[in-house]
Write a protein that holds these residues in place. Structure first.
Motif, short mmCIF file in Angstrom:
data_model
loop_
_atom_site.label_atom_id
_atom_site.label_comp_id
_atom_site.label_asym_id
_atom_site.label_seq_id
_atom_site.Cartn_x
_atom_site.Cartn_y
_atom_site.Cartn_z
N GLN A 186 45.45 47.45 39.09
CA GLN A 186 44.50 47.54 40.19
C GLN A 186 43.30 46.63 39.96
O GLN A 186 42.83 45.93 40.87
CB GLN A 186 44.05 48.99 40.35
N LEU A 189 44.39 42.92 40.40
CA LEU A 189 44.59 42.58 41.81
C LEU A 189 43.26 42.49 42.55
O LEU A 189 43.05 41.57 43.37
CB LEU A 189 45.51 43.61 42.47
N ALA A 190 42.36 43.41 42.25
CA ALA A 190 41.03 43.38 42.89
C ALA A 190 40.26 42.12 42.51
O ALA A 190 39.41 41.64 43.28
CB ALA A 190 40.24 44.62 42.51
N ASN A 194 47.26 36.88 41.57
CA ASN A 194 48.31 36.61 42.54
C ASN A 194 49.47 37.59 42.34
O ASN A 194 50.13 37.56 41.32
CB ASN A 194 48.81 35.17 42.34
N PRO A 195 49.73 38.47 43.32
CA PRO A 195 50.78 39.48 43.14
C PRO A 195 52.18 38.90 43.20
O PRO A 195 53.15 39.61 42.90
CB PRO A 195 50.54 40.44 44.31
N LEU A 220 50.87 49.47 44.45
CA LEU A 220 49.66 48.65 44.35
C LEU A 220 49.97 47.19 44.67
O LEU A 220 49.20 46.52 45.38
CB LEU A 220 49.07 48.76 42.94
N ALA A 224 48.77 44.77 47.93
CA ALA A 224 48.07 43.50 47.72
C ALA A 224 48.87 42.30 48.24
O ALA A 224 48.49 41.16 48.01
CB ALA A 224 47.79 43.31 46.24
#
Length: 227
Positions: A186, A189-190, A194-195, A220, A224
């Protein structure tokens, strides 16, 4: 999971096993450690002061290439580390296996020493023997506050190491998918990770999470934009 992934992971652990013994201390640790290094390991600030006053170089090396500050960091001797840094110790000085006080503190989640190194010139772009920043092993090992600290400091979240892995990938590939790693995913990603940045075999983070049954992490990633 591909054969090449297994091969890289095997190499990773085999190398770590050769380099590290019980308690995570390098087997390369020299018998020739100086009085300064020994005092740093014990956290004996009185002896440290005495040695420095006698002119012992603050960044002198032992047989494994460690400075006294790195020895203090290995033992998580915070006050010894503070004294050495105040005396001018280099927080980026690497040993024979490419660990520095900054990199080791980040990787091991030694938050006080990590913060100390960041306040005294830590090189955020420096990398370990795997070509990874401090953020990558911190993410892998589940050190939530170290990850948060390194992100805030400005470490690149999408840096790729020589294994082809980012901090996000290691937080999935080398974890149990539990609450700490969920929080780390988390945080990454925040921070803009890059997911969909795949590993060297073209496998994306979401695919790895699904393969392992890490439902919370997969959710999650999807939220994203992971696919």
């Amino acid at each position: 999971m591909t054969p090449s992934f297994h091969a890289r992971r095997h190499t990773l652990y085999r190398t770590a096993a050769l380099l590290f013994g019980l308690g995570g201390l390098p087997l390369l640790h020299a018998m020739s450690a100086t009085a300064l290094h020994e005092a740093a390991t014990r956290g004996d600030t009185a002896v440290l002061r005495q040695q420095l006053q006698q002119g012992v170089p603050v960044d002198g090396r032992d047989g494994a290439g460690r400075t006294a500050l790195l020895a203090a960091t290995h033992a998580n001797q915070v006050e010894a580390a503070r004294l050495l840094v105040a005396a001018g110790a280099d927080v980026n000085a690497k040993d024979a296996i490419q660990d520095s006080p900054y990199l080791y503190a980040g990787a091991r989640g030694l938050l006080e020493i990590l913060q100390l190194t960041l306040a005294h010139g830590a090189d955020l772009r420096s990398t370990n023997r795997y070509g990874g920043t401090a953020l990558i092993p911190a993410a892998e090992r589940g050190h939530v506050e170290a990850v948060r600290t390194l992100i805030t400091a400005g470490v690149e979240v999408d840096h790729i190491n020589r294994l082809g892995w980012t901090a996000l990938l290691e937080a999935i590939l080398l974890s149990d998918g539990g609450p700490r790693h969920q929080q780390i995913v988390q945080l990454l990603l925040a921070a803009g990770a890059n997911p969909n940045l795949a590993d060297g075999d073209g496998v994306r983070p979401l695919q790895h999470a699904q393969q392992r049954g890490y439902t919370a992490i997969a959710d999650l990633l999807r939220a994203a934009g992971g696919r």
